[in-house]
Design a protein around this motif. Structure first.
Motif, PDB file in Angstrom:
ATOM      1  N   PRO A 247       0.824  -1.217   0.000  1.00 60.02           N
ATOM      2  CA  PRO A 247       0.000   0.000   0.000  1.00 60.02           C
ATOM      3  C   PRO A 247       0.858   1.267   0.000  1.00 60.02           C
ATOM      4  N   VAL A 248       0.324   2.330  -0.581  1.00 56.71           N
ATOM      5  CA  VAL A 248       1.001   3.633  -0.602  1.00 56.71           C
ATOM      6  C   VAL A 248       0.194   4.616   0.241  1.00 56.71           C
ATOM      7  N   VAL A 249       0.878   5.283   1.169  1.00 57.84           N
ATOM      8  CA  VAL A 249       0.238   6.194   2.118  1.00 57.84           C
ATOM      9  C   VAL A 249       0.741   7.614   1.864  1.00 57.84           C
ATOM     10  N   ASN A 250      -0.195   8.564   1.868  1.00 61.62           N
ATOM     11  CA  ASN A 250       0.124   9.961   1.575  1.00 61.62           C
ATOM     12  C   ASN A 250       0.258  10.766   2.861  1.00 61.62           C
ATOM     13  N   GLU A 251       1.374  11.454   3.002  1.00 64.04           N
ATOM     14  CA  GLU A 251       1.642  12.276   4.190  1.00 64.04           C
ATOM     15  C   GLU A 251       1.742  13.735   3.768  1.00 64.04           C
ATOM     16  N   TYR A 252       1.226  14.641   4.590  1.00 62.73           N
ATOM     17  CA  TYR A 252       1.337  16.076   4.328  1.00 62.73           C
ATOM     18  C   TYR A 252       1.768  16.749   5.625  1.00 62.73           C
ATOM     19  N   GLY A 253       2.913  17.391   5.592  1.00 61.74           N
ATOM     20  CA  GLY A 253       3.415  18.016   6.805  1.00 61.74           C
ATOM     21  C   GLY A 253       4.210  19.267   6.505  1.00 61.74           C
ATOM     22  N   ALA A 254       4.657  19.924   7.552  1.00 59.73           N
ATOM     23  CA  ALA A 254       5.518  21.102   7.429  1.00 59.73           C
ATOM     24  C   ALA A 254       6.491  21.074   8.590  1.00 59.73           C
ATOM     25  N   SER A 255       7.769  21.221   8.304  1.00 59.91           N
ATOM     26  CA  SER A 255       8.788  21.084   9.348  1.00 59.91           C
ATOM     27  C   SER A 255       8.567  22.065  10.489  1.00 59.91           C
ATOM     28  N   GLU A 256       8.056  23.278  10.173  1.00 61.40           N
ATOM     29  CA  GLU A 256       7.882  24.278  11.217  1.00 61.40           C
ATOM     30  C   GLU A 256       6.660  24.016  12.097  1.00 61.40           C
ATOM     31  N   LEU A 257       5.804  23.090  11.658  1.00 63.08           N
ATOM     32  CA  LEU A 257       4.587  22.802  12.408  1.00 63.08           C
ATOM     33  C   LEU A 257       4.589  21.383  12.960  1.00 63.08           C
ATOM     34  N   ASP A 258       4.223  20.428  12.108  1.00 63.08           N
ATOM     35  CA  ASP A 258       3.968  19.071  12.571  1.00 63.08           C
ATOM     36  C   ASP A 258       3.475  18.295  11.352  1.00 63.08           C
ATOM     37  N   LEU A 259       3.076  17.060  11.573  1.00 61.78           N
ATOM     38  CA  LEU A 259       2.290  16.363  10.560  1.00 61.78           C
ATOM     39  C   LEU A 259       0.969  17.113  10.426  1.00 61.78           C
ATOM     40  N   ILE A 260       0.582  17.474   9.219  1.00 55.41           N
ATOM     41  CA  ILE A 260      -0.678  18.196   9.030  1.00 55.41           C
ATOM     42  C   ILE A 260      -1.803  17.204   8.724  1.00 55.41           C
ATOM     43  N   ALA A 261      -1.538  16.275   7.814  1.00 55.02           N
ATOM     44  CA  ALA A 261      -2.533  15.242   7.491  1.00 55.02           C
ATOM     45  C   ALA A 261      -1.808  13.962   7.117  1.00 55.02           C
ATOM     46  N   PHE A 262      -2.438  12.838   7.423  1.00 54.87           N
ATOM     47  CA  PHE A 262      -1.817  11.526   7.185  1.00 54.87           C
ATOM     48  C   PHE A 262      -2.915  10.555   6.782  1.00 54.87           C
ATOM     49  N   GLU A 263      -2.663   9.811   5.736  1.00 60.70           N
ATOM     50  CA  GLU A 263      -3.684   8.882   5.244  1.00 60.70           C
ATOM     51  C   GLU A 263      -3.909   7.761   6.251  1.00 60.70           C
ATOM     52  N   ASN A 264      -5.149   7.611   6.691  1.00 59.86           N
ATOM     53  CA  ASN A 264      -5.460   6.572   7.673  1.00 59.86           C
ATOM     54  C   ASN A 264      -5.763   5.243   6.969  1.00 59.86           C
ATOM     55  N   PRO A 265      -5.932   4.141   7.713  1.00 59.25           N
ATOM     56  CA  PRO A 265      -6.161   2.832   7.072  1.00 59.25           C
ATOM     57  C   PRO A 265      -7.428   2.772   6.215  1.00 59.25           C
ATOM     58  N   ASP A 266      -8.337   3.743   6.374  1.00 62.44           N
ATOM     59  CA  ASP A 266      -9.553   3.790   5.540  1.00 62.44           C
ATOM     60  C   ASP A 266      -9.350   4.599   4.266  1.00 62.44           C
ATOM     61  N   GLY A 267      -8.108   5.062   4.047  1.00 58.87           N
ATOM     62  CA  GLY A 267      -7.818   5.820   2.829  1.00 58.87           C
ATOM     63  C   GLY A 267      -8.196   7.288   2.910  1.00 58.87           C
ATOM     64  N   GLU A 268      -8.524   7.773   4.125  1.00 59.54           N
ATOM     65  CA  GLU A 268      -8.867   9.195   4.300  1.00 59.54           C
ATOM     66  C   GLU A 268      -7.613   9.960   4.729  1.00 59.54           C
ATOM     67  N   TRP A 269      -7.510  11.216   4.264  1.00 58.87           N
ATOM     68  CA  TRP A 269      -6.387  12.063   4.640  1.00 58.87           C
ATOM     69  C   TRP A 269      -6.756  12.771   5.932  1.00 58.87           C
ATOM     70  N   GLN A 270      -6.488  12.111   7.054  1.00 52.87           N
ATOM     71  CA  GLN A 270      -6.943  12.605   8.356  1.00 52.87           C
ATOM     72  C   GLN A 270      -6.040  13.721   8.874  1.00 52.87           C
ATOM     73  N   VAL A 271      -6.660  14.858   9.174  1.00 53.09           N
ATOM     74  CA  VAL A 271      -5.923  16.033   9.650  1.00 53.09           C
ATOM     75  C   VAL A 271      -5.552  15.848  11.121  1.00 53.09           C
ATOM     76  N   ASN A 272      -4.384  16.341  11.481  1.00 50.57           N
ATOM     77  CA  ASN A 272      -3.899  16.291  12.857  1.00 50.57           C
ATOM     78  C   ASN A 272      -4.623  17.354  13.688  1.00 50.57           C
ATOM     79  N   SER A 273      -5.656  16.921  14.393  1.00 49.21           N
ATOM     80  CA  SER A 273      -6.425  17.851  15.229  1.00 49.21           C
ATOM     81  C   SER A 273      -5.909  17.872  16.663  1.00 49.21           C
TER      82      SER A 273
END
Length: 436
Positions: A247-273
């Motif tokens: 499987p391929v998982v999509n990550e979206y982050g910024a070094s100055e912040l944190d992980l912003i969103a990370f693909e969960n096992p359901d294929g959703e891009w879950q935002v770091n709340s």
């Protein structure tokens, strides 16, 4: 196995045990109470910086606030001054985590996080990677990243790689000969996951496709591939999953912040709340409802050393209508605000539109390996590309016809074949560049 990763964080003054406990506590807050929790954290972090950070006080213009929406939206330009002038009282260059952004957005700057905030960043990473069966203390990473080329910087990164249980593939040269070397490492090393820049990993997958090889067939321990820092197109995801066999998982982050969103096992891009508060704003800084496209503006809820409050990261995106305060879902990341082409008609198009249209045509036969589009004048573009053979007239005409259809007629394109395309110092690859 000694938990070297956790141990190295602890020894460097980042309280990872405390951070993991805090993250568990946040995650245990119920959906019903989560909005109140976030409102309290927002109030807390703003009041802290208005009291202890002179730089933020000057920006806001007062020491108290009533309405969140009246707070200024911060941009990278607000950080283009010495870091020491931006630190909160009680923090110095000696007791914070200091790093710099990659500069891929065109506005690089040095930033700081207090040590607990940085430990929370790692706790979030550990949690998200754990969704896909990855343990930083024991899972072996195939790392596709840049690396400093000076002796001290290089040595430091190699030591980090050792402590983090990862093997680094330097991505500054991605010729077939080098990719063959990458492939040989997978034959002998028991990698559990691939992590790194999208464009480099896609190139490796294309190399495997040419050889008609599925990576998992020669590296049976491989579980997942996690791509970051650059846009992942759907057809590239399909290619990666086919050639890697995982499987391929999509990550979206910024070094100055944190992980912003990370693909969960359901294929959703879950935002770091848990550690961030995300807003989607229009051009007038009004908050847009779920489902509407706008600027991604982020507040770091825990960083006391340096304010990132209503910080416009420079990206455009959409939160899904099924989002909730505890589980926001990033439906789409459209691109960067500075990657927009202004056309002769006045129309504005994300640079990714060019990339997407061009990609769909000139990659049909696998001849073109990589390309970048540069806007040199309002009606003039250069397409630099690497290929086995030069593009023929028919292919060029197809590209031009598609661009006229999706964008507008009368645009001038020059195709330039290159041996190598320029990457940033960090190794990131910018697919569209406006020079006007």
């Amino acid at each position: 196995m000694i938990p070297l990763f956790d141990l190295s964080l602890q020894l460097n003054g980042f309280p990872i045990k405390k951070a993991k406990a805090e993250l568990r506590k946040i995650q245990s807050v119920s959906e019903q109470e989560f909005e109140i929790f976030v409102e309290n954290k927002k109030q807390e972090i703003v009041e802290f910086h208005l009291k202890h950070n002179s730089s933020y006080q000057k920006l806001v213009g007062e020491t108290h606030f009533i309405n969140w929406k009246d707070l200024p939206v911060m941009t990278k330009k607000d950080f283009q001054k010495p870091l020491i002038e931006r630190l909160s009282k009680g923090f110095s260059l000696k007791n914070v985590y200091v790093n710099k952004t990659s500069g891929s957005s065109g506005d690089p700057f040095i930033f700081a996080k207090d040590k607990f905030s940085h430990a929370l960043t790692w706790a979030t990473n550990i949690n998200r990677f754990g969704w896909h069966g990855i343990n930083f203390n024991s899972s072996y990473q195939a790392r596709f990243y840049g690396i400093p080329l000076d002796f001290i910087g290089n040595t430091k990164e190699r030591l980090k790689d050792f402590l983090s249980h990862r093997f680094r593939f330097s991505i500054f040269d991605l010729s077939d000969e080098i990719l063959e070397g990458f492939f040989n490492e997978f034959k002998t090393r028991k990698f559990h996951y691939i992590n790194g820049y999208t464009s480099s990993i896609v190139l490796f997958a294309k190399f495997l496709k040419q050889k008609n090889i599925v990576l998992k067939s020669i590296c049976a321990t491989l579980k997942v591939c996690i791509v970051t820092s650059e846009m992942l197109f759907e057809e590239d995801k399909i290619l990666l999953e086919k050639q890697f066999g995982v499987p391929v998982v999509n990550e979206y982050g910024a070094s100055e912040l944190d992980l912003i969103a990370f693909e969960n096992p359901d294929g959703e891009w879950q935002v770091n709340s848990e550690t961030l508060f995300i807003e989607i704003l229009d051009s007038e800084n009004n908050v847009l409802p779920y489902g509407k496209e706008g600027r991604i503006v982020i507040t770091s809820l825990f960083n006391k050393a340096h304010p990132f409050i209503r910080y416009d990261i420079g990206d455009i995106g959409i939160l899904d209508t099924k989002s909730s305060p505890k589980k926001p879902i990033l439906k789409k990341l459209v691109g960067r605000t500075n990657d927009v082409a202004v056309l002769p008609s006045g129309k504005k198009s994300p640079g990714l539109t060019f990339y997407y249209v061009t990609k769909s045509i000139i990659e049909d036969d696998g001849n073109v390996k990589e390309f970048v589009i540069k806007q040199t004048k309002v009606d003039t573009f250069e397409i630099e590309y690497i290929s086995e053979t030069e593009l023929n007239l028919e292919q060029i005409e197809k590209v031009e016809a598609a661009i006229a259809l999706y964008l507008e007629k009368g645009l001038v394109f020059t195709f330039i074949r290159k041996e190598k395309l320029v990457r940033s110092k960090s190794g990131k690859f910018k697919q569209f560049v406006s020079l006007i």
